[in-house]
Design a protein around this motif. Structure first.
Motif, PDB file in Angstrom:
ATOM      1  N   ALA A   1       1.452  -3.109 -21.443  1.00  0.00           N
ATOM      2  CA  ALA A   1       1.982  -3.439 -22.769  1.00  0.00           C
ATOM      3  C   ALA A   1       1.493  -4.793 -23.258  1.00  0.00           C
ATOM      4  O   ALA A   1       1.557  -5.074 -24.462  1.00  0.00           O
ATOM      5  CB  ALA A   1       3.512  -3.412 -22.738  1.00  0.00           C
TER       6      ALA A   1
ATOM      7  N   HIS B   1      -1.347  -5.614 -23.723  1.00  0.00           N
ATOM      8  CA  HIS B   1      -2.507  -5.384 -24.586  1.00  0.00           C
ATOM      9  C   HIS B   1      -2.151  -4.559 -25.827  1.00  0.00           C
ATOM     10  O   HIS B   1      -3.048  -4.099 -26.532  1.00  0.00           O
ATOM     11  CB  HIS B   1      -3.642  -4.742 -23.788  1.00  0.00           C
ATOM     12  N   MET B   2      -0.837  -4.388 -26.107  1.00  0.00           N
ATOM     13  CA  MET B   2      -0.427  -3.831 -27.389  1.00  0.00           C
ATOM     14  C   MET B   2      -0.693  -4.862 -28.482  1.00  0.00           C
ATOM     15  O   MET B   2      -0.738  -6.059 -28.220  1.00  0.00           O
ATOM     16  CB  MET B   2       1.070  -3.484 -27.393  1.00  0.00           C
ATOM     17  N   ARG B   3      -0.814  -4.405 -29.710  1.00  0.00           N
ATOM     18  CA  ARG B   3      -0.991  -5.336 -30.829  1.00  0.00           C
ATOM     19  C   ARG B   3       0.254  -6.193 -30.999  1.00  0.00           C
ATOM     20  O   ARG B   3       1.382  -5.711 -30.874  1.00  0.00           O
ATOM     21  CB  ARG B   3      -1.266  -4.580 -32.126  1.00  0.00           C
TER      22      ARG B   3
ATOM     23  N   CYS C   1      -4.032  -8.695 -29.618  1.00  0.00           N
ATOM     24  CA  CYS C   1      -3.113  -8.173 -28.604  1.00  0.00           C
ATOM     25  C   CYS C   1      -2.186  -9.298 -28.147  1.00  0.00           C
ATOM     26  O   CYS C   1      -2.491 -10.479 -28.296  1.00  0.00           O
ATOM     27  CB  CYS C   1      -3.868  -7.565 -27.421  1.00  0.00           C
TER      28      CYS C   1
ATOM     29  N   LEU D   1       7.522  -7.658 -28.045  1.00  0.00           N
ATOM     30  CA  LEU D   1       7.162  -6.680 -27.014  1.00  0.00           C
ATOM     31  C   LEU D   1       8.422  -6.132 -26.337  1.00  0.00           C
ATOM     32  O   LEU D   1       8.583  -4.912 -26.178  1.00  0.00           O
ATOM     33  CB  LEU D   1       6.236  -7.343 -25.999  1.00  0.00           C
TER      34      LEU D   1
ATOM     35  N   THR E   1      10.399  -3.861 -28.727  1.00  0.00           N
ATOM     36  CA  THR E   1       9.750  -2.553 -28.908  1.00  0.00           C
ATOM     37  C   THR E   1      10.034  -1.630 -27.732  1.00  0.00           C
ATOM     38  O   THR E   1      10.377  -0.450 -27.910  1.00  0.00           O
ATOM     39  CB  THR E   1       8.230  -2.745 -29.069  1.00  0.00           C
TER      40      THR E   1
END
Length: 299
Positions: free
Chosen positions: A155, A157-159, A178, A229, A232
């Motif tokens: 996670a 490397h999620m935007r 990211c 993060l 989410t």
């Protein structure tokens, strides 16, 4: 049961000897090995006069049951294209288990919280390490989340959210925005260096000699991204507990600001319980050792 547990991180590699569930010996090296053999030579010296039942390896990157593939290709290149489990079992003649370092850390923290009756046996826990990079590990319904290719839980490397200070280059994962490229310890060091014109690390942001206002702004950029993060994943998974680890994440100023940022989201749902890592730097090695011990006992 005696386990040799290795935690391979982007900056440091930790080698531990775990006896009866406790770390009784350790060595730490920079993760700048030129070859896989260079690492295993050090492991062989460490193991020389110790009896052990297996080797547990926690590593950053995409970790399958057989191999380690760095998602951030700027670090840990020495593990690429190696059948790690097969090579370790051939060299040491003992069972070997591979697991992502954040997934291992999540399982160590979950096992400890379960022992203290802080989570349910079938509870959900998120571990976030804020260090050189940003790693995430999940325990869902009491079991560490893994996947055949090892991509699960990346996670970091999620935007991320739009940020005040933008990176000068893209992350090696391919994204400029990211969370890791905006909020990790390495990212904070790069941003601080760019803004001041001096070579700096994230550690120096917490030094009283560093510009207090700039330090506050950079740290809050990171905590804002990590809070997003966590939020989410909480809305997706209904987390019972979030554990924060890593050399940056466990700092008092960082952890306290992160908790403030999460509370300020004002969601109409109860936030997860926030905790700092109990095992701290040992989380990955300990979780890998616990997982291997369970495998050997029930194997």
């Amino acid at each position: 049961m005696n386990i040799v547990a290795i935690d391979i991180g982007g900056t440091k590699t930790l080698l531990t000897y775990i006896q009866g569930g406790s770390v009784v010996a350790r060595e730490v090296w920079p993760s700048d090995f030129e070859t896989w053999q260079a690492l295993t030579d050090k492991v062989a010296l460490f193991c020389k006069d110790r009896s052990f039942d297996g080797i547990a390896i926690a590593s950053a990157g995409m970790v399958s049951s057989e191999t380690i593939t760095p998602l951030n290709t700027s670090v840990l290149s020495f593990v690429s294209q190696i059948d790690v489990r097969k090579e370790v079992e051939r060299q040491f003649g003992k069972p070997c288990l591979l697991i992502n370092d954040a997934a291992a850390a999540a399982y160590a923290e979950f096992s400890e919280a379960l022992e203290h009756q802080e989570v349910r046996p079938a509870g959900n826990l998120l571990f976030v390490t804020v260090s050189t990079g940003i790693g995430c590990g999940l325990v869902l319904s009491g079991q560490p989340m893994t996947s055949p290719k090892g991509l699960a839980c990346h996670a970091g490397h999620m935007r991320g959210l739009p940020a005040r200070f933008t990176p000068m280059e893209a992350c090696s994962c391919g994204l400029e925005d990211c969370v890791e490229n905006l909020a990790s310890g390495a990212a904070l060091g790069r941003l601080a260096s760019h803004l001041t014109g001096e070579p700096l690390s994230a550690k120096e942001l917490f030094d009283s000699r560093f510009d207090r206002e700039l330090s506050r702004q950079l740290i809050q950029q990171s905590t804002t991204q990590v809070a997003h993060l966590v939020d989410t994943l909480h809305l997706s998974l209904d987390l019972d507990c979030v554990v924060i680890g890593g050399s940056v994440g466990i700092r008092d100023r960082y952890f306290e600001q992160l908790c403030i940022d999460i509370s300020s989201l004002r969601r109409p749902v109860s936030p997860p319980v926030m905790k700092r890592a109990r095992f701290q730097a040992d989380s990955g090695a300990m979780g890998a050792a616990i997982r291997l011990t369970e495998t050997l006992k029930h194997g």
